[in-house]
Design a protein around this motif. Structure first.
Motif, PDB file in Angstrom:
ATOM      1  N   TYR C  29       1.014  -1.734  -0.169  1.00  0.00           N
ATOM      2  CA  TYR C  29       0.052  -0.026  -0.060  1.00  0.00           C
ATOM      3  C   TYR C  29       0.746   1.781   0.121  1.00  0.00           C
ATOM      4  CZ  TYR C  29      -2.658   3.840   2.131  1.00  0.00           C
ATOM      5  OH  TYR C  29      -3.505   4.647   2.150  1.00  0.00           O
ATOM      6  N   VAL C 176      -7.539  -1.506   3.506  1.00  0.00           N
ATOM      7  CA  VAL C 176      -8.264  -1.655   4.962  1.00  0.00           C
ATOM      8  C   VAL C 176      -9.148  -3.161   4.961  1.00  0.00           C
ATOM      9  CG1 VAL C 176     -10.682  -1.047   6.803  1.00  0.00           C
ATOM     10  CG2 VAL C 176      -9.273   0.287   4.476  1.00  0.00           C
ATOM     11  N   TYR C 238       2.873  -1.656  10.825  1.00  0.00           N
ATOM     12  CA  TYR C 238       2.608  -0.013  10.313  1.00  0.00           C
ATOM     13  C   TYR C 238       3.678   0.348  10.168  1.00  0.00           C
ATOM     14  CZ  TYR C 238      -0.140   2.474   7.002  1.00  0.00           C
ATOM     15  OH  TYR C 238      -0.818   3.181   6.663  1.00  0.00           O
ATOM     16  N   TYR C 242       6.551   2.020   7.270  1.00  0.00           N
ATOM     17  CA  TYR C 242       5.896   3.225   6.847  1.00  0.00           C
ATOM     18  C   TYR C 242       7.609   4.081   6.759  1.00  0.00           C
ATOM     19  CZ  TYR C 242       4.577   7.839   6.979  1.00  0.00           C
ATOM     20  OH  TYR C 242       4.316   9.600   6.937  1.00  0.00           O
TER      21      TYR C 242
ATOM     22  N   ASN D  41     -13.744  21.327   4.171  1.00  0.00           N
ATOM     23  CA  ASN D  41     -12.933  20.032   4.243  1.00  0.00           C
ATOM     24  C   ASN D  41     -12.170  20.148   5.104  1.00  0.00           C
ATOM     25  OD1 ASN D  41     -14.857  18.156   3.290  1.00  0.00           O
ATOM     26  ND2 ASN D  41     -13.310  17.983   1.047  1.00  0.00           N
ATOM     27  N   PRO D 113       0.128  14.228   8.123  1.00  0.00           N
ATOM     28  CA  PRO D 113      -0.629  12.764   6.490  1.00  0.00           C
ATOM     29  C   PRO D 113       0.388  12.094   6.759  1.00  0.00           C
ATOM     30  CG  PRO D 113       1.353  14.953   7.410  1.00  0.00           C
ATOM     31  CD  PRO D 113       0.174  14.687   8.546  1.00  0.00           C
ATOM     32  N   LEU D 114      -0.042  10.874   7.486  1.00  0.00           N
ATOM     33  CA  LEU D 114       0.793   9.614   7.478  1.00  0.00           C
ATOM     34  C   LEU D 114       0.049   8.713   6.828  1.00  0.00           C
ATOM     35  CD1 LEU D 114       0.672   8.765  11.603  1.00  0.00           C
ATOM     36  CD2 LEU D 114       2.566   9.756  10.016  1.00  0.00           C
ATOM     37  N   ASN D 115      -0.106   9.253   5.682  1.00  0.00           N
ATOM     38  CA  ASN D 115      -1.093   8.361   4.855  1.00  0.00           C
ATOM     39  C   ASN D 115      -1.649   6.858   5.442  1.00  0.00           C
ATOM     40  OD1 ASN D 115       0.128   8.783   1.591  1.00  0.00           O
ATOM     41  ND2 ASN D 115       1.556   8.022   1.470  1.00  0.00           N
ATOM     42  N   LEU D 116      -2.354   7.009   5.882  1.00  0.00           N
ATOM     43  CA  LEU D 116      -3.395   5.641   6.973  1.00  0.00           C
ATOM     44  C   LEU D 116      -4.093   6.122   5.305  1.00  0.00           C
ATOM     45  CD1 LEU D 116      -3.667   6.599  10.249  1.00  0.00           C
ATOM     46  CD2 LEU D 116      -2.489   5.035   9.157  1.00  0.00           C
ATOM     47  N   PRO D 117      -4.426   4.559   5.755  1.00  0.00           N
ATOM     48  CA  PRO D 117      -5.718   4.151   4.872  1.00  0.00           C
ATOM     49  C   PRO D 117      -7.270   4.906   4.805  1.00  0.00           C
ATOM     50  CG  PRO D 117      -4.016   2.005   5.598  1.00  0.00           C
ATOM     51  CD  PRO D 117      -4.063   3.272   6.383  1.00  0.00           C
ATOM     52  N   ARG D 118      -7.220   5.642   4.025  1.00  0.00           N
ATOM     53  CA  ARG D 118      -9.109   6.265   4.650  1.00  0.00           C
ATOM     54  C   ARG D 118     -10.108   4.575   4.516  1.00  0.00           C
ATOM     55  NH1 ARG D 118     -10.073  10.811   1.671  1.00  0.00           N
ATOM     56  NH2 ARG D 118     -12.403  10.413   2.472  1.00  0.00           N
ATOM     57  N   GLY D 119     -10.755   5.482   6.177  1.00  0.00           N
ATOM     58  CA  GLY D 119     -11.592   3.950   6.063  1.00  0.00           C
ATOM     59  C   GLY D 119     -11.403   3.382   7.230  1.00  0.00           C
ATOM     60  N   LEU D 120      -9.991   3.486   7.649  1.00  0.00           N
ATOM     61  CA  LEU D 120      -9.360   2.713   9.051  1.00  0.00           C
ATOM     62  C   LEU D 120      -9.794   3.512  10.456  1.00  0.00           C
ATOM     63  CD1 LEU D 120      -7.565   0.908   8.809  1.00  0.00           C
ATOM     64  CD2 LEU D 120      -5.268   2.097   9.890  1.00  0.00           C
ATOM     65  N   LEU D 123     -13.311   1.541  10.356  1.00  0.00           N
ATOM     66  CA  LEU D 123     -13.395  -0.019  11.424  1.00  0.00           C
ATOM     67  C   LEU D 123     -13.093   0.513  12.457  1.00  0.00           C
ATOM     68  CD1 LEU D 123     -12.968  -2.402  10.297  1.00  0.00           C
ATOM     69  CD2 LEU D 123     -10.551  -2.392  10.273  1.00  0.00           C
ATOM     70  N   VAL D 169     -16.899   2.281   6.413  1.00  0.00           N
ATOM     71  CA  VAL D 169     -16.079   2.068   6.033  1.00  0.00           C
ATOM     72  C   VAL D 169     -15.795   2.028   4.171  1.00  0.00           C
ATOM     73  CG1 VAL D 169     -13.804   0.064   5.506  1.00  0.00           C
ATOM     74  CG2 VAL D 169     -15.410   0.413   8.090  1.00  0.00           C
ATOM     75  N   PHE D 170     -16.920   1.235   3.545  1.00  0.00           N
ATOM     76  CA  PHE D 170     -16.933   1.190   2.211  1.00  0.00           C
ATOM     77  C   PHE D 170     -17.756   2.571   1.813  1.00  0.00           C
ATOM     78  CE2 PHE D 170     -16.571  -3.175   3.776  1.00  0.00           C
ATOM     79  CZ  PHE D 170     -15.477  -3.172   3.415  1.00  0.00           C
TER      80      PHE D 170
END
Lengths: 280, 280, 280, 280
Positions: C29, C176, C238, C242, D41, D113-120, D123, D169-170
């Motif tokens: 990812y 996810v 993670y 990273y 936003n 700005p850690l690029n954490l996946p969206r939706g985490l 979840l 999440v989705f």
């Protein structure tokens, strides 16, 4: 017909459909990968029509068999004398076949240009499977442990099938779902036979001890093995179709090499593009 | 109102809505297939408004009937003397109607330009159905086997309906889901009547033996037959709408043939394109 | 093998896969966020091949261990003398490993250009997990309360995993879902070890009172703590990935600054575009 | 803390979050309908950060309260003397707060700005709610009927919430799901208070008869009324936000009329286009 034949009959129907699907869907999928879609689509529509007719026919055979076997209800529901119900088991099976018949009729109607909504054929098949599951669920109360257990395992296949078909209403022509459905249909078919063998052992075979916990444990495992065999059958059929389609593809290469090569290249590029767009 | 009327009243409401939906949705679907969408959309919005008003009205009638029948609670919840609850059954039914009323109000508000989020009307209908299911689920404890069974079959229709409506929140205007909802609504309607007939036999009819296992088996099957009849009604209504829409379409063909032919051709092409893009 | 080792063995397998996934998926990812996709995709395909081979190998080890330990069934299913079943527990575990083996074989076949439908590898993994859950579900009847409870908690991890994988059939490469699967896999791994420690205390440790309600309550909570630890492990892995990926990214900046800066800028723009299109 | 305060504390937390969400999400939704998205936003991202910090803080307060109240476990898990567990109930609540704390931390990390996946973030919130439900599910064994029932109704709100969050999440930023979550959160909040009042009546109030079936029936209905009130609160907050946003919109119209009119017209056109594209 709570006997061996009453389980072998629906088992054979499911098995025939499962095996047929395990050939049809790989064929359509692999053909669409190596050739264009145009001509073949019409062909598959006609196949679905034949399927629908067969489904309706099988259901009719099932209904007639359940009603008019010598010890059947012959369409009588209430006993006139003491107001008791007549042969409810046969009536339940008749009901089950009725909904598969409805599903067959919807399949047939879908073929004709009546603007029937897409997905209605899958929905009606899904309803038929759910009705089957519902009837089986309330069917096995007050039975010995092994009888209940062996039928409740059937329910797993039935409701797994129902969920898969209901998803197909929205994701039509998804090959993974179709293969999953085919495998569960084969499983249902062989499991109906297994139920017949366990509950009504054929001539001479010893009866199963219906309360032995070891038997219950073995039956659970046996169900998994049935599914493993179903997966094996699926794999064999897929391979056979794969080789047929690919030999078919390669034959014309001898005749006019260049054009086909370009076509197959084009197909590959398209495939990779599709794959690429999936990955996003 | 734990009597025949208390089941016939909600049954009639569900039946009216189910029958109406079984006409409205095919009409909209088939019209959109043969004509343009523009003018009719406004018309359907107005229909939804009328539906909402009727739903709210029916709910109000239901609430008033449950509260102010001679043996009703007349809005009293706690008995002042011994601190016991007053007529909880009627209060439960009142609660059920209340949520359908909320759903009706949301339908009405959706019509006005208030920027209400799309899908909120479906969500509120889904919530009303879930609340109905929830109340019924806890309603039937400590009852005879047949009473419990006949209500738990109702729950299948109720929760099937709820799932279908909840999917509609995200997949609005999906004709398959709408037809499915209509059929389950008719099923609920006729089943409420059936419950009334079974638990409170009308004048002179013999009482059902509530513990006979055969009766339980018959009721399961009877539920499936109700659904078969519901599907038959849906099919008849769909056919009637189909012939009306098509006759309507063909009439102007006599007047100015060329243009319509082109239009209907165009519609066909569009339909096939849509069908094609679905197949990918 | 209803003993400590029989739980530690599958526990280790799940733990190894969970830990590996908790590194692999963040790596893919984060790499895709900072670099192009082209070269690495092939690399990940090869990793999946290796994963498949390892899965098949582990399953084979598991099958052989279950069958040929000194007190195993040695491939005998029926005892010839009294027609009783031989070592059903070992056969059940063998069945479980068999389906993971099938999943491994499908993973391997997916690597080769056989036009296997995408998602079939996930489906076969999902089936393996469901079969595991099914066997465990019927496995624990007639056991003490604590034994049943500790296994039913395992079922939560198993079926959570199964649902997640089944969604992956349709939403492939969703980070996810993949992280969720990895965390549940670690949970399964550590929980198998926990079951081993609780039911078969190692040398000298006191036995757990299997009927004490406090023990049941503690075990529920302990299960949640295992998951908290699994989440912690995921977070650590993670972070490590990273920092590795980002250090890797910054190093070449020294060598040829301009080009990389543009590239990283481009990646950012693409990321924001993707994010924007998600928000609609 | 199995007393009134132990239920009022989490109830207040859920209530605060539910009420806040019932304002925040309509505000964002209605703002995005009448204005552009750009500046706001960033503002909402910052709100989510504050939310995360508050969530983590509330969880910390909850953990400390459960551990260090006078009759709390003070971080001791095992009693050294007789090897029994210490205050398992408090430990369970601590565990519940722990997972909400993790969810809060993930919310905070998502902001950076850690690029954490969206939706985490969704979840982790969903996991926290599921863990809460899991603990409650095994929490109420061996309790009186009313106690069990009142907690199992809570589970409906909890798992409804969990399903809704897992879909988020989705389908991120779906206003209907967000409003649904807010309403269920308010329901949880008020229901925790209700549980407190029923099980631990405040000074002087009579105890509830825990085995009376009428009380069970009333509580079911009462749960529905709580939800009706939650929906009413949502409607009021939505209306307030609606009027605020629209007055805000109309004010600048006085200043420079033309431009705004065009803008609002454009927004309308866009809205209708979006609506149109949804209908396909």
């Amino acid at each position: 017909m709570a006997n061996f034949k009453g389980h072998a009959l629906p088992g054979s129907f499911f098995l025939v459909f499962g095996l047929w699907w395990s050939v049809k869907y790989p064929l359509r999928y692999l053909n669409s990968k190596v050739k264009g879609n145009c001509r073949s689509n019409k062909c598959y529509d006609r196949l679905e029509l034949i399927e629908g007719i067969l489904k309706a026919l099988f259901s009719l055979i099932g209904i007639l068999a359940e009603q008019f076997v010598p010890d059947g209800p012959h369409m009588h529901l209430v006993n006139g004398e003491d107001h008791s119900w007549v042969k409810l088991m046969n009536w339940q099976h008749t009901t089950m076949y009725l909904f598969y018949g409805i599903s067959g009729v919807v399949d047939i109607l879908t073929y004709f240009p009546l603007n029937l909504p897409r997905g209605l054929d899958r929905l009606s098949l899904g309803i038929a499977v759910i009705v089957e599951g519902l009837l089986f669920y309330y069917h096995v109360h007050n039975r010995p442990a092994l009888d209940q257990h062996i039928h409740s395992l059937l329910l797993i296949a039935v409701f797994g099938c129902a969920i898969s078909i209901m998803i197909e209403v929205f994701m039509r022509n998804d090959i993974v779902l179709e293969l999953f459905r085919a495998s569960l249909s084969i499983l249902q078919g062989t499991w109906f036979w297994q139920i017949g063998f366990v509950l009504y052992p054929l001539g001479g075979a010893p009866e199963w001890n219906q309360t032995d916990h070891d038997n219950v444990m073995f039956i659970t495992m046996c169900f998994c093995w049935h599914y493993a065999v179903a997966l094996l059958i699926m794999a064999i059929n897929y391979s056979l179709v794969y080789y047929c389609v690919n030999r078919h593809k390669k034959l014309p290469v001898i005749v006019d090499n260049g054009l086909i090569k370009i076509n197959s290249k084009k197909a590959e590029v398209e495939a990779s593009l599709l794959a690429g767009s999936d990955e996003e």
